[in-house]
Design a protein around this motif. Structure first.
Motif, PDB file in Angstrom:
ATOM      1  N   LEU A 228      36.109  29.762  30.625  1.00 63.99           N
ATOM      2  CA  LEU A 228      36.103  29.201  32.181  1.00 63.99           C
ATOM      3  C   LEU A 228      37.042  28.431  32.583  1.00 63.99           C
ATOM      4  N   GLU A 229      37.810  28.821  33.817  1.00 63.82           N
ATOM      5  CA  GLU A 229      38.778  28.073  34.147  1.00 63.82           C
ATOM      6  C   GLU A 229      38.274  26.470  34.762  1.00 63.82           C
ATOM      7  N   ASN A 230      37.085  26.724  35.273  1.00 62.74           N
ATOM      8  CA  ASN A 230      36.553  25.221  35.979  1.00 62.74           C
ATOM      9  C   ASN A 230      35.076  25.487  35.685  1.00 62.74           C
ATOM     10  N   GLY A 231      34.399  25.006  34.595  1.00 58.87           N
ATOM     11  CA  GLY A 231      33.160  25.136  34.318  1.00 58.87           C
ATOM     12  C   GLY A 231      32.361  24.173  35.095  1.00 58.87           C
ATOM     13  N   ASP A 232      32.720  23.178  35.543  1.00 54.87           N
ATOM     14  CA  ASP A 232      31.943  22.164  36.267  1.00 54.87           C
ATOM     15  C   ASP A 232      31.726  22.996  37.886  1.00 54.87           C
ATOM     16  N   ALA A 233      32.716  23.644  38.120  1.00 53.76           N
ATOM     17  CA  ALA A 233      32.758  24.415  39.488  1.00 53.76           C
ATOM     18  C   ALA A 233      31.876  25.403  39.455  1.00 53.76           C
ATOM     19  N   VAL A 234      31.788  26.320  38.210  1.00 53.61           N
ATOM     20  CA  VAL A 234      30.748  27.112  38.159  1.00 53.61           C
ATOM     21  C   VAL A 234      29.322  26.663  38.065  1.00 53.61           C
ATOM     22  N   LEU A 235      29.241  25.733  37.496  1.00 50.27           N
ATOM     23  CA  LEU A 235      27.724  25.114  37.261  1.00 50.27           C
ATOM     24  C   LEU A 235      27.303  24.512  38.570  1.00 50.27           C
ATOM     25  N   ALA A 236      28.245  24.057  39.407  1.00 50.92           N
ATOM     26  CA  ALA A 236      27.810  23.548  40.662  1.00 50.92           C
ATOM     27  C   ALA A 236      27.465  24.864  41.596  1.00 50.92           C
ATOM     28  N   GLU A 237      28.096  26.095  41.326  1.00 49.06           N
ATOM     29  CA  GLU A 237      27.805  27.113  42.274  1.00 49.06           C
ATOM     30  C   GLU A 237      26.598  27.619  41.579  1.00 49.06           C
ATOM     31  N   CYS A 238      26.236  27.330  40.326  1.00 51.18           N
ATOM     32  CA  CYS A 238      24.812  27.830  39.870  1.00 51.18           C
ATOM     33  C   CYS A 238      23.739  27.298  40.565  1.00 51.18           C
ATOM     34  N   ARG A 239      24.062  25.621  40.514  1.00 50.50           N
ATOM     35  CA  ARG A 239      22.906  25.094  41.454  1.00 50.50           C
ATOM     36  C   ARG A 239      22.801  25.509  42.683  1.00 50.50           C
ATOM     37  N   ARG A 240      24.037  25.716  43.387  1.00 51.49           N
ATOM     38  CA  ARG A 240      23.765  25.871  44.711  1.00 51.49           C
ATOM     39  C   ARG A 240      23.105  27.149  44.709  1.00 51.49           C
TER      40      ARG A 240
ATOM     41  N   ASN B 159      46.631  23.560  42.932  1.00 49.90           N
ATOM     42  CA  ASN B 159      47.165  24.957  42.662  1.00 49.90           C
ATOM     43  C   ASN B 159      46.185  25.619  41.503  1.00 49.90           C
ATOM     44  N   ASN B 160      45.787  24.690  40.744  1.00 46.10           N
ATOM     45  CA  ASN B 160      45.009  25.480  39.323  1.00 46.10           C
ATOM     46  C   ASN B 160      43.522  26.024  39.754  1.00 46.10           C
ATOM     47  N   LEU B 161      43.229  25.739  41.150  1.00 46.75           N
ATOM     48  CA  LEU B 161      41.919  26.463  41.433  1.00 46.75           C
ATOM     49  C   LEU B 161      42.041  27.757  41.808  1.00 46.75           C
ATOM     50  N   PRO B 162      41.314  28.736  41.408  1.00 43.23           N
ATOM     51  CA  PRO B 162      41.522  30.036  41.733  1.00 43.23           C
ATOM     52  C   PRO B 162      40.979  30.471  43.172  1.00 43.23           C
ATOM     53  N   ASN B 163      41.485  31.470  43.684  1.00 41.35           N
ATOM     54  CA  ASN B 163      41.005  31.906  44.956  1.00 41.35           C
ATOM     55  C   ASN B 163      40.044  32.815  45.009  1.00 41.35           C
ATOM     56  N   SER B 164      39.272  33.207  43.909  1.00 39.32           N
ATOM     57  CA  SER B 164      38.727  34.312  43.969  1.00 39.32           C
ATOM     58  C   SER B 164      36.996  33.570  44.379  1.00 39.32           C
ATOM     59  N   LYS B 165      36.126  34.783  44.446  1.00 40.92           N
ATOM     60  CA  LYS B 165      34.682  34.006  44.751  1.00 40.92           C
ATOM     61  C   LYS B 165      34.167  33.500  43.607  1.00 40.92           C
ATOM     62  N   HIS B 166      34.051  33.731  42.315  1.00 37.60           N
ATOM     63  CA  HIS B 166      33.759  33.266  41.280  1.00 37.60           C
ATOM     64  C   HIS B 166      34.902  32.518  40.427  1.00 37.60           C
ATOM     65  N   ASN B 167      34.682  31.296  39.962  1.00 43.41           N
ATOM     66  CA  ASN B 167      35.624  30.602  39.144  1.00 43.41           C
ATOM     67  C   ASN B 167      35.756  30.719  37.880  1.00 43.41           C
ATOM     68  N   PHE B 168      35.936  31.973  37.615  1.00 43.36           N
ATOM     69  CA  PHE B 168      36.121  32.436  36.043  1.00 43.36           C
ATOM     70  C   PHE B 168      36.981  33.461  36.096  1.00 43.36           C
ATOM     71  N   THR B 169      37.663  33.826  34.706  1.00 41.44           N
ATOM     72  CA  THR B 169      38.459  34.628  34.702  1.00 41.44           C
ATOM     73  C   THR B 169      37.858  35.688  33.764  1.00 41.44           C
ATOM     74  N   ASN B 170      38.168  37.110  34.109  1.00 39.48           N
ATOM     75  CA  ASN B 170      37.561  38.328  33.570  1.00 39.48           C
ATOM     76  C   ASN B 170      38.292  38.403  31.945  1.00 39.48           C
ATOM     77  N   ASP B 171      39.498  38.149  31.968  1.00 41.43           N
ATOM     78  CA  ASP B 171      40.137  38.385  30.688  1.00 41.43           C
ATOM     79  C   ASP B 171      40.104  37.642  29.543  1.00 41.43           C
ATOM     80  N   SER B 172      39.510  36.454  29.514  1.00 39.97           N
ATOM     81  CA  SER B 172      39.027  35.774  28.321  1.00 39.97           C
ATOM     82  C   SER B 172      37.622  35.010  28.566  1.00 39.97           C
ATOM     83  N   ASN B 173      37.033  34.305  27.352  1.00 42.62           N
ATOM     84  CA  ASN B 173      35.846  33.831  27.473  1.00 42.62           C
ATOM     85  C   ASN B 173      35.860  32.637  27.965  1.00 42.62           C
TER      86      ASN B 173
END
Length: 139
Positions: free
Chosen positions: A57-69, A41-55
């Motif tokens: 990251l919700e899941n930095g490892d997932a964002v980093l994996a997306e960067c590598r992909r 339940n803590n994983l967001p459904n949006s395309k990017h795993n980050f929130t726009n209202d704060s600095n």
């Protein structure tokens, strides 16, 4: 085994998985079954795993994996666009994947230089993983 050795080993495993379609499909099936059986339940459904209202990251490892992909599949230009969309949150991304070992890059004021640094680090990590994978396959 230190972090860089573990990261290199994981990159080598990822390269092997990418080169073997049957293995990739089997892993994908296993992971999708496992993920569907557990609640995330803590994983967001949006395309990017980050929130726009704060600095943060919700899941930095997932964002980093997306960067590598993105780097592997679409190249550095698309990765640059993706990282630019993160805005100030790229400072948080530096905490993951040993991108800023000395904690000096995240203090830079120019976000473009941070984006360039992240791309350089990911390219270097990707190259070292491929070299490591080749040495394993030669043995």
């Amino acid at each position: 085994m230190d972090y860089s050795q573990i990261a290199s080993l994981l990159r080598a495993i990822a390269d092997i998985i990418e080169s073997e379609p049957k293995l990739a499909k089997a892993l994908e099936k296993h992971l999708s079954n496992r993920l569907s059986s557990q609640s995330y339940n803590n994983l967001p459904n949006s395309k990017h795993n980050f929130t726009n209202d704060s600095n943060n990251l919700e899941n930095g490892d997932a964002v980093l994996a997306e960067c590598r992909r993105i780097l592997r599949e679409q190249g550095e230009e698309e990765l640059n666009i993706y990282l630019t969309e993160l805005g100030e949150q790229i400072r948080e991304l530096l905490k993951y994947g040993q991108l800023d070992r000395n904690r000096s890059i995240r203090r830079r004021k120019d976000l473009n230089s941070i984006v360039e640094h992240i791309i350089e680090q990911l390219v270097a990590q990707d190259k070292s993983g491929k070299i490591f994978a080749r040495t394993i396959s030669e043995d």
